[in-house]
Design a protein around this motif. Structure first.
Motif, PDB file in Angstrom:
ATOM      1  N   GLU A  60      88.510  39.580  24.553  1.00 12.43           N
ATOM      2  CA  GLU A  60      89.681  40.142  23.874  1.00 12.43           C
ATOM      3  C   GLU A  60      89.254  41.210  22.865  1.00 12.43           C
ATOM      4  O   GLU A  60      89.833  42.297  22.807  1.00 12.43           O
ATOM      5  CB  GLU A  60      90.467  39.033  23.185  1.00 12.43           C
ATOM      6  N   VAL A  61      88.231  40.927  22.078  1.00 17.46           N
ATOM      7  CA  VAL A  61      87.717  41.896  21.103  1.00 17.46           C
ATOM      8  C   VAL A  61      87.169  43.122  21.832  1.00 17.46           C
ATOM      9  O   VAL A  61      87.408  44.264  21.417  1.00 17.46           O
ATOM     10  CB  VAL A  61      86.643  41.251  20.198  1.00 17.46           C
ATOM     11  N   LEU A  62      86.454  42.891  22.926  1.00 14.34           N
ATOM     12  CA  LEU A  62      85.925  43.995  23.727  1.00 14.34           C
ATOM     13  C   LEU A  62      87.053  44.906  24.200  1.00 14.34           C
ATOM     14  O   LEU A  62      86.973  46.141  24.076  1.00 14.34           O
ATOM     15  CB  LEU A  62      85.156  43.431  24.929  1.00 14.34           C
ATOM     16  N   GLY A  63      88.133  44.311  24.707  1.00 11.24           N
ATOM     17  CA  GLY A  63      89.268  45.104  25.171  1.00 11.24           C
ATOM     18  C   GLY A  63      89.947  45.870  24.052  1.00 11.24           C
ATOM     19  O   GLY A  63      90.339  47.030  24.235  1.00 11.24           O
ATOM     20  N   GLU A  64      90.079  45.245  22.888  1.00  6.75           N
ATOM     21  CA  GLU A  64      90.692  45.932  21.750  1.00  6.75           C
ATOM     22  C   GLU A  64      89.855  47.128  21.306  1.00  6.75           C
ATOM     23  O   GLU A  64      90.398  48.148  20.886  1.00  6.75           O
ATOM     24  CB  GLU A  64      90.880  44.963  20.588  1.00  6.75           C
ATOM     25  N   ASN A  65      88.529  46.999  21.400  1.00  3.62           N
ATOM     26  CA  ASN A  65      87.648  48.107  21.020  1.00  3.62           C
ATOM     27  C   ASN A  65      87.583  49.184  22.095  1.00  3.62           C
ATOM     28  O   ASN A  65      87.463  50.369  21.789  1.00  3.62           O
ATOM     29  CB  ASN A  65      86.248  47.592  20.709  1.00  3.62           C
ATOM     30  N   THR A  68      92.125  51.671  22.689  1.00  2.00           N
ATOM     31  CA  THR A  68      92.775  51.720  21.388  1.00  2.00           C
ATOM     32  C   THR A  68      94.297  51.835  21.490  1.00  2.00           C
ATOM     33  O   THR A  68      95.000  51.330  20.633  1.00  2.00           O
ATOM     34  CB  THR A  68      92.226  52.886  20.543  1.00  2.00           C
ATOM     35  N   ALA A  69      94.780  52.462  22.533  1.00  2.00           N
ATOM     36  CA  ALA A  69      96.234  52.606  22.700  1.00  2.00           C
ATOM     37  C   ALA A  69      96.800  51.356  23.372  1.00  2.00           C
ATOM     38  O   ALA A  69      96.179  50.792  24.274  1.00  2.00           O
ATOM     39  CB  ALA A  69      96.550  53.841  23.534  1.00  2.00           C
ATOM     40  N   GLU A  70      97.979  50.953  22.942  1.00  2.00           N
ATOM     41  CA  GLU A  70      98.602  49.750  23.496  1.00  2.00           C
ATOM     42  C   GLU A  70      98.820  49.874  24.999  1.00  2.00           C
ATOM     43  O   GLU A  70      98.591  48.932  25.746  1.00  2.00           O
ATOM     44  CB  GLU A  70      99.924  49.461  22.789  1.00  2.00           C
ATOM     45  N   ASN A  71      99.249  51.046  25.475  1.00  2.00           N
ATOM     46  CA  ASN A  71      99.484  51.195  26.914  1.00  2.00           C
ATOM     47  C   ASN A  71      98.183  51.050  27.708  1.00  2.00           C
ATOM     48  O   ASN A  71      98.187  50.545  28.824  1.00  2.00           O
ATOM     49  CB  ASN A  71     100.177  52.516  27.224  1.00  2.00           C
ATOM     50  N   GLU A  72      97.056  51.441  27.125  1.00  2.97           N
ATOM     51  CA  GLU A  72      95.767  51.257  27.804  1.00  2.97           C
ATOM     52  C   GLU A  72      95.398  49.776  27.853  1.00  2.97           C
ATOM     53  O   GLU A  72      94.879  49.300  28.862  1.00  2.97           O
ATOM     54  CB  GLU A  72      94.664  52.029  27.091  1.00  2.97           C
ATOM     55  N   ARG A  73      95.643  49.057  26.770  1.00  4.86           N
ATOM     56  CA  ARG A  73      95.348  47.617  26.757  1.00  4.86           C
ATOM     57  C   ARG A  73      96.209  46.884  27.775  1.00  4.86           C
ATOM     58  O   ARG A  73      95.733  46.011  28.495  1.00  4.86           O
ATOM     59  CB  ARG A  73      95.533  47.038  25.350  1.00  4.86           C
ATOM     60  N   VAL A  74      97.470  47.261  27.875  1.00  3.35           N
ATOM     61  CA  VAL A  74      98.365  46.644  28.851  1.00  3.35           C
ATOM     62  C   VAL A  74      97.873  46.951  30.265  1.00  3.35           C
ATOM     63  O   VAL A  74      97.815  46.064  31.123  1.00  3.35           O
ATOM     64  CB  VAL A  74      99.818  47.127  28.652  1.00  3.35           C
ATOM     65  N   ARG A  75      97.501  48.181  30.506  1.00  2.00           N
ATOM     66  CA  ARG A  75      97.005  48.562  31.836  1.00  2.00           C
ATOM     67  C   ARG A  75      95.737  47.786  32.187  1.00  2.00           C
ATOM     68  O   ARG A  75      95.599  47.283  33.299  1.00  2.00           O
ATOM     69  CB  ARG A  75      96.738  50.068  31.864  1.00  2.00           C
ATOM     70  N   ALA A  76      94.823  47.667  31.238  1.00  2.00           N
ATOM     71  CA  ALA A  76      93.582  46.927  31.477  1.00  2.00           C
ATOM     72  C   ALA A  76      93.877  45.451  31.748  1.00  2.00           C
ATOM     73  O   ALA A  76      93.313  44.857  32.678  1.00  2.00           O
ATOM     74  CB  ALA A  76      92.628  47.072  30.295  1.00  2.00           C
ATOM     75  N   ARG A  77      94.782  44.873  30.971  1.00  2.00           N
ATOM     76  CA  ARG A  77      95.142  43.459  31.204  1.00  2.00           C
ATOM     77  C   ARG A  77      95.750  43.286  32.588  1.00  2.00           C
ATOM     78  O   ARG A  77      95.473  42.303  33.280  1.00  2.00           O
ATOM     79  CB  ARG A  77      96.110  42.967  30.126  1.00  2.00           C
ATOM     80  N   ASN A  78      96.590  44.227  32.991  1.00  2.00           N
ATOM     81  CA  ASN A  78      97.196  44.140  34.322  1.00  2.00           C
ATOM     82  C   ASN A  78      96.140  44.258  35.412  1.00  2.00           C
ATOM     83  O   ASN A  78      96.194  43.528  36.409  1.00  2.00           O
ATOM     84  CB  ASN A  78      98.277  45.198  34.498  1.00  2.00           C
ATOM     85  N   LEU A  79      95.204  45.166  35.245  1.00  2.00           N
ATOM     86  CA  LEU A  79      94.122  45.270  36.220  1.00  2.00           C
ATOM     87  C   LEU A  79      93.274  44.010  36.233  1.00  2.00           C
ATOM     88  O   LEU A  79      92.812  43.566  37.289  1.00  2.00           O
ATOM     89  CB  LEU A  79      93.247  46.489  35.923  1.00  2.00           C
ATOM     90  N   ASP A  80      93.080  43.433  35.062  1.00  2.00           N
ATOM     91  CA  ASP A  80      92.298  42.195  34.979  1.00  2.00           C
ATOM     92  C   ASP A  80      92.976  41.052  35.729  1.00  2.00           C
ATOM     93  O   ASP A  80      92.298  40.147  36.204  1.00  2.00           O
ATOM     94  CB  ASP A  80      92.086  41.776  33.528  1.00  2.00           C
ATOM     95  N   THR A  81      94.294  41.072  35.819  1.00  2.00           N
ATOM     96  CA  THR A  81      94.985  39.967  36.492  1.00  2.00           C
ATOM     97  C   THR A  81      94.937  40.086  38.001  1.00  2.00           C
ATOM     98  O   THR A  81      95.186  39.098  38.687  1.00  2.00           O
ATOM     99  CB  THR A  81      96.455  39.859  36.048  1.00  2.00           C
ATOM    100  N   LEU A  82      94.606  41.254  38.528  1.00  2.00           N
ATOM    101  CA  LEU A  82      94.527  41.391  39.984  1.00  2.00           C
ATOM    102  C   LEU A  82      93.561  40.374  40.586  1.00  2.00           C
ATOM    103  O   LEU A  82      93.903  39.688  41.525  1.00  2.00           O
ATOM    104  CB  LEU A  82      94.147  42.820  40.384  1.00  2.00           C
ATOM    105  N   PRO A  83      92.341  40.254  40.055  1.00  2.00           N
ATOM    106  CA  PRO A  83      91.440  39.224  40.574  1.00  2.00           C
ATOM    107  C   PRO A  83      91.387  38.013  39.641  1.00  2.00           C
ATOM    108  O   PRO A  83      90.325  37.517  39.299  1.00  2.00           O
ATOM    109  CB  PRO A  83      90.092  39.937  40.625  1.00  2.00           C
ATOM    110  N   ALA A  84      92.542  37.532  39.205  1.00  2.00           N
ATOM    111  CA  ALA A  84      92.571  36.470  38.207  1.00  2.00           C
ATOM    112  C   ALA A  84      91.827  35.225  38.658  1.00  2.00           C
ATOM    113  O   ALA A  84      91.144  34.584  37.856  1.00  2.00           O
ATOM    114  CB  ALA A  84      94.022  36.113  37.869  1.00  2.00           C
ATOM    115  N   GLN A  85      91.917  34.896  39.938  1.00  2.00           N
ATOM    116  CA  GLN A  85      91.229  33.706  40.417  1.00  2.00           C
ATOM    117  C   GLN A  85      89.727  33.840  40.189  1.00  2.00           C
ATOM    118  O   GLN A  85      89.069  32.883  39.801  1.00  2.00           O
ATOM    119  CB  GLN A  85      91.498  33.479  41.910  1.00  2.00           C
TER     120      GLN A  85
END
Length: 112
Positions: A60-65, A68-85
């Motif tokens: 989480e800290v890595l992603g926040e660093n 920096t923009a909220e839309n980038e964090r949301v995009r990264a989280r969404n990409l992270d959920t693609l291979p959630a398993q």
């Protein structure tokens, strides 16, 4: 990409092709940043001796660093959920779950 640029230039003009190049450059830069973040996150997931809550906190800290923009964090989280398993398997059973490359889903990849 040259074929797509040529198509944009022939269909919409050189000015649109220049804008297309700029958008593609920004997208490539973002993808490189995400790939770097993902490699670092996977490294955290493989660290022996860390509790799963500590691993997730570090990611989480890595992603926040990294984003920096909220839309980038949301995009990264969404990409992270693609291979959630895969991510959950790495957290819960790191020794049993080799990392696999993730797939990028982009509109221009579907144009072919």
């Amino acid at each position: 990409m040259e074929t797509q640029r040529a198509y944009v230039a022939s269909r919409f003009g050189e000015e649109a092709a220049v804008r297309f190049d700029a958008i593609e450059g920004k997208e490539q830069t973002w993808e490189n940043r995400y790939a770097e973040y993902r490699r670092a996150a996977e490294s955290i997931l493989r660290q022996p001796g860390l509790e799963s809550t500590e691993r997730m906190r570090q990611i989480e800290v890595l992603g926040e660093n990294a984003f920096t923009a909220e839309n980038e964090r949301v995009r990264a989280r969404n990409l992270d959920t693609l291979p959630a398993q895969q991510l959950y398997a790495l957290i819960l059973h790191p020794a049993d779950s080799p990392a696999r490359p993730w797939r990028r889903h982009r509109a221009r990849d579907r144009l072919h």
